[in-house]
Design an enzyme around this catalytic site. Structure first.
Site: not given
Length: 422
Positions: A395-396
């Site tokens: 999700h970064r």
């Protein structure tokens, strides 16, 4: 005098275990002669001599753990100056994989169960003389009463390694069928007890990779059921013709081709993070790893340039990698540089799972068990095939919306498989 060091063979391997020392003090050797045999996390290999000469000093012993950079052997080659020379590039031989290993996902609909190796009766005394085996393997075989003549060695020249003994049948004494069965009482209040089973190389490598991935990635998983009935019908139509040409057309081939096409359309998924420089690396290559479930652990061979291959070439490549896995002949180059991974846990009976990202990749596509189910088609109920997909992303650098769009594009291709043949 040459001081031979244990070389860095890449892939994050930093240590190994000496399985056997193949030379003796004072022995005359030629360049390329085997010095010792090493077992590492992912590969087993003979280490060749970088120069010829006389063995002047042996600094290792069987069973010893060695690290990259350690001086292991000194060779008197007649030179006056002391030199330190790393061992030449290792010709790797992958840790063997059992015959019943299979590429996860190659058979997404199956009732087959991998049979365990049968335990065989054997005489109390077993002679293992005349069988090629490392000393450590020979000792373990003697302790466990394993008949080495029944084992196919995967070491150099057919030599039996310790890892070859993992699934070997152990001799059991013959019993008199007329003997009465003795029922032993069980002390349910007994203290906990256990067997300590050392991890093999592949398992140790998996531990490192999974812990690294879970600690570094901000992982999330999105899931979607996809109607793949059109893909089912197309495969049924093409299957016989492909088999006549020696091609085993699996559902996995369709999925890999669909993933490759979507990665071309969504390069923001084919990425990895450069945290030190606060940058996102968008990889040009599309190399898709295929998770392989073996009795020794998980391995991930890679289909290089999957976007440039036809669905039939991908099917052939899957078959080739599966055969190499069964034969224990996967090279290190065939297990590196993946940019995206597909893991079909459906072949082991799971509908859903949350696959772990294979770092430094940023996403992995999981495939569940394909099931026949009633489906609404224009307000009519018809029989169809549903396949569940799970996509884990970092999700970064990948958002939930992108994961959703990726799965929708996968659905579009598997609902219109003719697009995969164009």
């Amino acid at each position: 005098m040459f001081k031979v060091k244990f070389a860095d063979i890449g892939e994050g391997l930093t240590e190994g275990k000496v399985a056997e020392v193949l030379v003796k003090l004072g022995q005359e050797i030629k360049e390329g002669d085997a010095l010792f045999f090493v077992e590492t996390d992912k590969v087993n290999s003979e280490i060749p001599a970088p120069v010829g000469g006389k063995i002047a000093n042996i600094l290792i012993s069987q069973g010893q753990e060695i690290k990259v950079g350690d001086v292991v052997i000194e060779i008197d080659d007649g030179s006056s100056a002391a030199e330190v020379t790393p061992v030449a590039e290792i010709k790797t031989k992958n840790e063997p994989i059992e015959e019943n290993a299979s590429v996860v996902g190659s058979t997404p609909v199956s009732n087959d169960v991998i049979a365990s190796r049968a335990t065989t009766n054997a005489t109390a005394e077993i002679s293992n003389s005349g069988v090629k085996a490392t000393p450590l393997a020979r000792k373990i075989a003697a302790d466990k009463k394993i008949d080495l003549s029944t084992i196919k060695g995967t070491g150099p020249h057919g030599r039996i390694l310790v890892s070859d003994l993992d699934s070997a049948p152990v001799a059991v004494p013959n019993t008199n069928s007329a003997t009465k069965t003795v029922v032993k009482s069980v002390d349910v209040d007994a203290p906990l007890s256990w067997d300590s089973i050392p991890m093999n190389g592949i398992r140790k490598a998996t531990v490192k990779a999974m812990v690294k991935s879970q600690s570094e990635n901000a992982a999330f998983t999105g899931m979607k059921n996809i109607n793949i009935t059109p893909t089912y019908d197309m495969r049924a139509m093409l299957k016989d013709g492909c088999e006549s040409k020696g091609i085993k057309l699996t559902y996995l081939a369709f999925i890999v081709k669909a993933a490759a096409k979507v990665l071309e359309e969504m390069p923001n998924i084919n990425v990895r993070i450069d945290a030190e420089n606060n940058a996102i690396l968008q990889v040009h290559n599309i190399n898709i790893g295929i998770a392989v479930d073996t009795e020794k652990g998980l391995m991930v061979p890679v289909i290089k340039g999957a976007n440039h291959l036809t669905i039939f070439e991908i099917a052939n490549k899957i078959g080739e990698l599966a055969k190499k896995a069964r034969d224990g002949k996967l090279a290190m180059t065939e297990m590196k540089d993946a940019t995206f991974t597909v893991s079909n846990f459906g072949s082991v009976g799971l509908d859903y799972a949350t696959p772990i990202i294979n770092s430094p990749e940023s996403a992995i596509l999981g495939v569940g068990t394909m099931t026949k189910t009633p489906i609404f088609v224009k307000d009519e109920i018809k029989a169809g095939w549903i396949m569940p997909f799970s996509m884990t992303c970092d999700h970064r650098i990948i958002d939930g919306g992108d994961a959703g769009r990726f799965l929708m594009k996968i659905e579009n291709y598997l609902s219109n498989p003719a697009l995969l043949l164009m």
